[in-house]
Structures are given as structure tokens and as C-alpha cells.
Write a protein that holds these residues in place. Structure first.
Motif, PDB file in Angstrom:
ATOM      1  N   TYR A 153       0.809  -1.187  -0.171  1.00  0.00           N
ATOM      2  CA  TYR A 153      -0.049   0.054  -0.080  1.00  0.00           C
ATOM      3  C   TYR A 153       1.042   1.407  -0.056  1.00  0.00           C
ATOM      4  O   TYR A 153       0.566   2.082  -0.670  1.00  0.00           O
ATOM      5  CB  TYR A 153      -0.968   0.007   1.224  1.00  0.00           C
ATOM      6  N   ALA A 154       1.914   1.266   0.818  1.00  0.00           N
ATOM      7  CA  ALA A 154       2.632   2.354   0.863  1.00  0.00           C
ATOM      8  C   ALA A 154       3.492   2.882  -0.346  1.00  0.00           C
ATOM      9  O   ALA A 154       3.575   3.933  -0.657  1.00  0.00           O
ATOM     10  CB  ALA A 154       3.703   2.324   2.243  1.00  0.00           C
ATOM     11  N   ALA A 155       3.848   1.850  -0.948  1.00  0.00           N
ATOM     12  CA  ALA A 155       4.529   1.982  -2.126  1.00  0.00           C
ATOM     13  C   ALA A 155       3.837   2.202  -3.239  1.00  0.00           C
ATOM     14  O   ALA A 155       3.834   3.206  -4.093  1.00  0.00           O
ATOM     15  CB  ALA A 155       5.495   0.674  -2.576  1.00  0.00           C
ATOM     16  N   ALA A 156       2.389   1.921  -3.224  1.00  0.00           N
ATOM     17  CA  ALA A 156       1.544   2.012  -4.331  1.00  0.00           C
ATOM     18  C   ALA A 156       1.013   3.305  -4.250  1.00  0.00           C
ATOM     19  O   ALA A 156       0.786   4.167  -5.394  1.00  0.00           O
ATOM     20  CB  ALA A 156       0.344   1.113  -4.338  1.00  0.00           C
ATOM     21  N   VAL A 157       0.660   3.933  -3.149  1.00  0.00           N
ATOM     22  CA  VAL A 157       0.038   5.152  -3.142  1.00  0.00           C
ATOM     23  C   VAL A 157       1.294   6.254  -3.095  1.00  0.00           C
ATOM     24  O   VAL A 157       0.914   7.447  -3.590  1.00  0.00           O
ATOM     25  CB  VAL A 157      -0.313   5.397  -1.462  1.00  0.00           C
ATOM     26  N   ALA A 158       2.549   5.933  -3.364  1.00  0.00           N
ATOM     27  CA  ALA A 158       3.564   6.788  -3.814  1.00  0.00           C
ATOM     28  C   ALA A 158       3.465   6.852  -5.311  1.00  0.00           C
ATOM     29  O   ALA A 158       4.479   7.457  -5.856  1.00  0.00           O
ATOM     30  CB  ALA A 158       4.930   6.275  -3.278  1.00  0.00           C
ATOM     31  N   GLY A 159       2.676   6.066  -6.031  1.00  0.00           N
ATOM     32  CA  GLY A 159       2.773   6.140  -7.382  1.00  0.00           C
ATOM     33  C   GLY A 159       3.546   5.133  -8.245  1.00  0.00           C
ATOM     34  O   GLY A 159       4.034   5.414  -9.480  1.00  0.00           O
TER      35      GLY A 159
END
Length: 453
Positions: free
Chosen positions: A49-55
Motif C-alpha cells: 500500500y505504502a509503495a503504491a500510494v507513492a505512485g
């Protein structure tokens, strides 16, 4: 739950969250993911989640099909709640307002709180919801994907900025950064070289009970300080099911099993048939254990991150997973080994400054508990500030580390107990040496012709 997003068909540099396209024969091309996360438990889902929300383009690999059962009490304390993604709705089965403490089934005393102390969840529902949030953020999920190894050098790795994740079926997936969240016995921790210095065995039952029994337990849990050093048991109510378990140091599985059987009987639950009986080893990292190697990070159980005294791991998984995802993004952006190493060290510092401090205090608490469980029971049930501290920790108002830093009485108490333990250890060591010196003196006297008894 789907095993991979249907629209995952773009090349690197395309819209965030999309991934390599499966060819006509089902084989994935050689494009490179920004971040590959191995393991879809709370730590892995949080990292994804953390990596994905960073685009970033994120692939989340899970060897099982979801949802799947995990041996876990399922307590969601304040730090766990605070680490959840925005908008996450906890699938709570019960809200805890009271705790009964006992000493191996005796001296039971219940403490109550007007405000909720913490919530109880079933892990299959909780983990699946976390994965769904990671997917909504753009992460791509693949289930049934068992990782056999990771490689940072060799023919499978095209350049120094790339890590190869090799699956059991031989498929190779390339990434700029890898997060290992595949459990304490997983492949990624072995690659990083994680070292463990505390291993405990947890045994757990899921017991369906009739409404009259469920009503007796609603809103209340039981914590029983057990007969084995450092052991304790729990009863967590979850609607029409009770989660009942015990944990103790690994080494005497038969004694731990007897403790569980006796514990269940003392609670009047022996007549109910469990639908699940499971066991699990929890593993705590040593202080000098690495948390990274090259472009690979570990978090959660894979890093041996959990609270040593209570063996609480969900909050450690969520918090370390989020940090691992954030720093994996920075590692993926690193253009050389020096920068990647710098970012990995920053991740290590972040873990040690927060979770590492809590683990250090937890080790001290476990040491006290192993030697003086009766003292701990008396303090927490009879000393109001101790109960308030317990409630504040479970709610997330403070942590074990914060408690020791901000409360002089707690700090002094631990220091006194530390000194007592150190003195006892010195006395024990002195006692071991004395017989050896007596033997040496006797031999010397005999050589000198002295008469010995």
C-alpha cells in the motif's frame, strides 16, 4: 480475491499501479517492477500500500490463496489502529472493555474500563481487507506464487539496479527493490541474513460456543500468567467463537500442550469441540540482526519484529511494513549501490529508533516476568497506575518505550529489577565457580601433604 489485476498490461513508465502484461501463452515479459513485496500478511499488504500510494508499480506475491487462516489472537491495539490505511474499516468481532488476569487459573481479578481498550478481529478477514486496500491503491496481487530465492547478482540480473525474484516454478520477476514479508521462516529473511535470539511456541484453538457462553465472554478477555517461565494464555471472544491459546518458550512442546489442555479445562471449555487447532513459532530478532541487504528489505515477522514479552506482532507488522514500503520506493529510485545502501540504512535507523526501543523494553519486561510473574500480577491488578499504563498502551496513548521514558516510577522500577537480576546472575555464576575452586584447593592440599576431610 483476484490473483492479478485484469488491466495490468503496461510497460515501465506507464500509469501507476499497472504491471507487466501476460503474453499470449501466459508468460510475463521481462519488464521491471518498481517494488516487489513477498508475502501478503499485514506487513506485506502495508508495504505494498505504502509503495503504491507513492505512485510506484508494485507487485504483491502470496504463496497461498486468500483469505487464509493464521494462528493469531487477533487483538488490534492502538498502534495497530493508527498504522492502518486511511479509510480502513476494522472488521471487529468484539470490543474489549474488561480484562481478567489470573495466575495459572488462580487469583483471578477483573479490571474494567469505560472506554474501549482494543478490538478483536479474525485474521482471514483482516488480512484480506488490507490486501484489498493495497490493490485499490494500485498494487497488483498474485496468489499461488511461491518464491524460491532472490538474486542480486548473476545471469538472471541484468544490471546492478535490479533484483531477480525467482519463483518455485522457475519464473523470474525483476524489481528495483524487494520487500520481504514472508514470515520468520521465509526465503527473504534467509537472504538478508536475519538473526533470531528468542523463539516461542504458540498453540491456539478456535472454539465455537453456544450463545449463553458467548454472552459471558462478550467484551471481556482473559490473560493467564502460565506455569512455564515466560508463558501466558488468553481467551479472546469473537461473537460465537472463542480464540483460546497459550505461548511459551520453544523447547518443551509437550509441556506447552499440557498447559493449553489444562487452561481450556479450567475455563470450562473442554466440552466444546474446536474447529481449528493450530500452532506457530514466533521469532524475535537479535539486536545486531540486519534489516536489509542490497536492494532487499525485510519487515514484520520476516525481520523478527515483534514485542518480546507479549509476542504481539500485528502492530509491529503494520508499522514496519509501512516504513519498508516507503523506503523501498527510495531504493527503487536509487541509481547506484551507494545510494541504495544509504536508503536501506535510513530504513534500519527508522526501525531501531521506534520499534527497536519498544523491543528493548519488552525484553526487560519478559525477563522480569520470567522470574517474578506473581509480582507482575499483583502490580497490574492491585496498583491503579499500573492498570492505567496497561490501558494506555493498549489504546495507543503510549508505548512500552514511551512509558519508561516519560514515567520516572516505571523507569526506576525496571532499573531496580534489572539490578536484582544482575546480582542474581552474578551469585549464580559465583556458585558455579566455588566448587571448582574447592576442588583445586583440595588437590593442592593433597600435594602438600595436608589432611583433608
Amino acid at each position: 480475491m483476484s490473483s492479478e489485476n485484469a488491466d495490468a498490461g503496461s510497460e515501465p513508465g506507464s500509469e501507476p499501479g499497472t504491471g507487466p502484461e501476460a503474453g499470449p501463452e501466459g508468460e510475463h515479459d521481462r519488464s521491471v517492477w518498481d517494488v516487489v513485496v513477498v508475502g501478503a500478511g499485514p506487513a506485506g499488504a502495508s508495504a505494498a500500500y505504502a509503495a503504491a500510494v507513492a505512485g510506484r508499480r508494485v507487485l504483491l506475491l502470496e504463496k497461498a490463496e486468500l483469505p487464509r487462516y493464521k494462528t493469531c489472537g487477533g487483538g488490534i491495539i492502538g498502534p495497530s489502529r493508527d498504522a492502518l490505511p486511511p479509510g480502513f474499516e476494522l472488521p471487529l468481532r468484539d470490543r474489549v472493555h474488561a480484562v481478567t488476569f489470573s495466575m495459572n487459573g488462580r487469583l483471578a481479578r477483573t479490571r474494567r474500563s469505560r472506554r474501549m481498550l482494543f478490538g478483536l478481529i479474525n485474521r482471514p478477514e483482516f488480512d484480506a481487507s488490507l490486501v484489498e486496500h493495497a490493490q485499490k491503491a494500485g498494487a497488483v496481487l498474485r496468489t499461488g506464487a511461491s518464491v524460491s530465492r532472490v538474486q542480486q547478482h548473476g545471469p538472471a540480473v541484468p544490471d546492478r539496479r535490479t533484483v531477480a525474484v525467482v519463483l518455485a516454478d522457475g519464473e523470474t520477476i525483476l524489481a528495483r527493490a524487494v520487500v520481504g514479508a514472508d514470515g520468520s521462516a521465509g526465503r527473504i529473511g534467509a537472504h538478508v541474513g536475519v538473526k533470531l535470539d528468542q523463539v516461542d511456541l504458540g498453540l491456539e484453538l478456535e472454539i465455537p460456543v453456544p450463545p449463553t457462553v458467548a454472552e459471558d465472554w462478550a467484551g471481556r478477555i482473559l490473560i493467564d500468567w502460565g506455569p512455564l517461565p515466560g508463558s501466558y494464555g488468553w481467551v479472546f471472544p469473537k461473537g460465537d467463537t472463542l480464540t483460546v491459546g497459550v505461548i511459551s518458550a520453544r523447547g518443551d512442546g509437550a509441556a506447552t500442550k499440557r498447559y493449553l489442555e489444562d487452561f481450556v479445562a479450567k475455563q470450562g471449555l473442554a466440552g466444546f469441540e474446536p474447529v481449528i487447532s493450530s500452532g506457530h513459532l514466533t521469532r524475535c530478532r537479535s539486536d545486531d540482526s540486519p534489516l536489509s541487504r542490497g536492494r532487499v528489505l525485510v519487515c514484520g515477522d520476516a525481520a523478527g519484529l515483534l514485542e518480546p514479552w507479549t509476542r504481539e506482532g500485528i502492530s509491529f507488522a503494520l508499522r514496519s511494513g509501512r516504513l519498508a514500503g516507503e523506503w523501498a520506493v527510495r531504493i527503487a529510485e536509487a541509481h547506484d549501490a551507494v545510494d541504495a545502501r544509504r536508503q536501506a540504512l535510513n530504513y534500519t535507523f527508522a526501525i531501531k529508533a521506534g520499534l527497536g526501543v519498544e523491543m528493548s523494553v519488552g525484553r526487560r519486561m519478559l525477563s522480569v516476568f520470567e522470574r517474578r510473574p506473581g509480582l507482575l500480577h499483583a502490580v497490574i491488578t492491585g496498583f491503579r497506575p499500573a492498570w492505567k499504563a496497561f490501558a494506555d498502551i493498549t489504546r495507543g496513548v503510549t508505548s512500552l518505550g514511551g512509558l519508561v521514558r516519560t514515567h520516572p516510577l516505571a523507569r526506576r522500577g525496571l532499573d531496580v529489577l534489572d539490578r536484582q537480576q544482575a546480582g542474581a546472575a552474578r551469585a549464580t555464576e559465583q556458585g558455579r565457580r566455588e566448587p571448582a575452586r574447592d576442588d583445586e584447593d583440595r588437590d593442592r592440599d593433597q600435594k602438600d601433604g595436608a589432611v583433608t576431610p
